[in-house]
Write an enzyme that holds these catalytic residues in place. Structure first.
Site, PDB file in Angstrom:
ATOM      1  N   PRO A  88     -23.954  18.293  -5.603  1.00 53.88           N
ATOM      2  CA  PRO A  88     -25.115  19.225  -5.947  1.00 53.88           C
ATOM      3  C   PRO A  88     -24.995  20.707  -6.077  1.00 53.88           C
ATOM      4  O   PRO A  88     -25.577  21.248  -6.607  1.00 53.88           O
ATOM      5  CB  PRO A  88     -26.239  18.630  -4.929  1.00 53.88           C
ATOM      6  CG  PRO A  88     -25.624  17.776  -4.059  1.00 53.88           C
ATOM      7  CD  PRO A  88     -24.126  17.786  -4.565  1.00 53.88           C
ATOM      8  N   GLU A 115     -22.114  13.064   3.978  1.00 56.44           N
ATOM      9  CA  GLU A 115     -22.738  14.509   4.007  1.00 56.44           C
ATOM     10  C   GLU A 115     -21.833  15.147   2.894  1.00 56.44           C
ATOM     11  O   GLU A 115     -22.339  16.220   2.699  1.00 56.44           O
ATOM     12  CB  GLU A 115     -22.721  15.078   5.226  1.00 56.44           C
ATOM     13  CG  GLU A 115     -23.749  14.538   6.460  1.00 56.44           C
ATOM     14  CD  GLU A 115     -24.907  13.963   5.823  1.00 56.44           C
ATOM     15  OE1 GLU A 115     -25.694  15.024   5.377  1.00 56.44           O
ATOM     16  OE2 GLU A 115     -25.375  12.683   6.041  1.00 56.44           O
ATOM     17  N   ARG A 153     -18.844   9.414 -25.314  1.00 54.82           N
ATOM     18  CA  ARG A 153     -19.992   9.448 -26.416  1.00 54.82           C
ATOM     19  C   ARG A 153     -19.221  10.948 -27.423  1.00 54.82           C
ATOM     20  O   ARG A 153     -19.326  10.721 -28.654  1.00 54.82           O
ATOM     21  CB  ARG A 153     -21.101   9.696 -26.161  1.00 54.82           C
ATOM     22  CG  ARG A 153     -21.897   8.557 -25.485  1.00 54.82           C
ATOM     23  CD  ARG A 153     -23.385   8.836 -25.023  1.00 54.82           C
ATOM     24  NE  ARG A 153     -24.031   8.844 -26.270  1.00 54.82           N
ATOM     25  CZ  ARG A 153     -24.506   9.516 -27.181  1.00 54.82           C
ATOM     26  NH1 ARG A 153     -24.103  10.860 -27.077  1.00 54.82           N
ATOM     27  NH2 ARG A 153     -25.334   9.280 -28.320  1.00 54.82           N
ATOM     28  N   ASP A 168     -27.573  13.486 -32.436  1.00 54.82           N
ATOM     29  CA  ASP A 168     -28.236  13.227 -31.386  1.00 54.82           C
ATOM     30  C   ASP A 168     -28.705  14.456 -30.802  1.00 54.82           C
ATOM     31  O   ASP A 168     -28.656  15.713 -31.266  1.00 54.82           O
ATOM     32  CB  ASP A 168     -27.147  12.689 -30.177  1.00 54.82           C
ATOM     33  CG  ASP A 168     -26.844  11.169 -30.315  1.00 54.82           C
ATOM     34  OD1 ASP A 168     -27.959  10.569 -30.655  1.00 54.82           O
ATOM     35  OD2 ASP A 168     -26.022  10.904 -29.761  1.00 54.82           O
TER      36      ASP A 168
HETATM   37  N1  4HQ Z   1     -24.257  13.947  -4.241  1.00 52.32           N
HETATM   38  N2  4HQ Z   1     -24.714  15.561  -8.919  1.00 52.32           N
HETATM   39  C1  4HQ Z   1     -22.240  13.120  -3.428  1.00 52.32           C
HETATM   40  C2  4HQ Z   1     -25.339  14.604  -5.438  1.00 52.32           C
HETATM   41  C3  4HQ Z   1     -24.780  14.658  -6.669  1.00 52.32           C
HETATM   42  C4  4HQ Z   1     -25.475  15.227  -7.760  1.00 52.32           C
HETATM   43  C5  4HQ Z   1     -24.843  14.194  -2.916  1.00 52.32           C
HETATM   44  C6  4HQ Z   1     -23.026  13.979  -4.566  1.00 52.32           C
HETATM   45  C7  4HQ Z   1     -23.910  13.214  -1.980  1.00 52.32           C
HETATM   46  C8  4HQ Z   1     -21.946  12.957  -1.118  1.00 52.32           C
HETATM   47  N3  4HQ Z   1     -23.597  14.673  -7.055  1.00 52.32           N
HETATM   48  N4  4HQ Z   1     -22.686  13.711  -2.055  1.00 52.32           N
HETATM   49  N5  4HQ Z   1     -26.856  15.705  -7.718  1.00 52.32           N
HETATM   50  O1  4HQ Z   1     -26.312  14.524  -5.089  1.00 52.32           O
HETATM   51  O2  4HQ Z   1     -23.441  15.124  -8.572  1.00 52.32           O
END
Ligand code: 4HQ
Length: 254
Positions: A88, A115, A153, A168
């Protein structure tokens, strides 16, 4: 394109790779895809991929050594491969990034669980940190699938003949026009007359107008960030003058 996924759940990808355009791209040898089990690169008797966080607290952290070993194994065949960590904290995936990633020979997609991964992995071993959006997943696996789908794609010829990738949503910064199929009347709603007319030029301009106005109503942020062309300006001006005419009528009556 060669996708190599590093994960503790390699089976999650079997059905993903066995269906749809990604399956076709693999069959046509435009794409190859393998999942490597990070657990195979553990050194201890219990094959541990996680450990307790320094400093304490809840949850576990992905150990760096098995990940580094797995990345090394993935790079054995393609040294120029780029590594992507799904997190994230990464840049949010968009169509432009998908197009750019499609020009890379090999992508190694690193899927964390728990985590997250030990911070020290990022500096030496990760080329790109990518997020698929601002929400929390339990692991990077679904995010890796999203990236592989969007990237595949964009590989020339992977979409089955037509120029669908160019038509698209987002390819020109607009949402797609409305789509209709049979029946002509569905629950009292008719298909727009022009689409039944066979006038290809008129259909094309109806679709352009549908695209622009849907984008204005549903995703105005996309229009604000876009360099408008003459045709798009004309469509917006036409609707603006219709709205102005309506308001003039209203103001004269009140
Ligand atoms: N993760 N976009 C992997 C995500 C995530 C996201 C949270 C990644 C937990 C271990 N990955 N960890 N949003 O939420 O790519």
């Amino acid at each position: 394109m060669n996708f190599v996924v590093l994960t503790i759940f390699p089976e999650m990808f079997d059905s993903f790779w066995a269906h749809g355009i990604i399956r076709k791209a693999i069959d046509q040898k435009k794409v190859s895809a393998t999942a490597i089990n990070i657990r195979d690169f553990t050194a201890d008797r219990h094959q541990m991929t996680d450990d307790r966080p320094f400093g304490g607290g809840n949850g576990m952290v992905m150990k760096p050594e098995p990940l580094v070993e797995a990345i090394g194994a993935a790079k054995k065949n393609a040294g120029a491969a780029k590594t992507v960590l799904l997190t994230p904290q990464g840049r949010t995936l968009n169509q432009k990034m998908a197009r750019e990633l499609a020009s890379i020979e090999e992508l190694i997609l690193v899927c964390g669980r728990y985590e997250g991964v030990d911070e020290r992995i990022c500096h030496e071993y990760i080329d790109y940190e990518i997020s698929i959006g601002d929400y929390v997943l339990t692991g990077g696996e679904l995010a890796a699938m999203v990236i592989m789908e969007a990237v595949t794609r964009m590989i020339p010829g992977a979409l089955g003949g037509q120029d669908s990738a160019e038509k698209d949503s987002f390819s020109d910064g607009l949402l797609e026009h409305a789509h209709y199929t049979r029946p002509r009347n569905f629950e009292g709603r008719e298909v727009p007359e022009v689409l039944l007319s066979g006038h290809h030029r008129e259909i094309e301009s109806w679709r352009m107008e549908s695209s622009v106005m849907r984008t204005l109503l549903k995703r105005p942020d996309l229009l604000r960030n876009k360099q408008l062309n003459d045709q798009e300006v004309k469509i917006l001006e036409k609707w603006l003058s219709e709205i102005e005419a309506l308001l003039n009528l209203h103001h004269r009556e009140h």
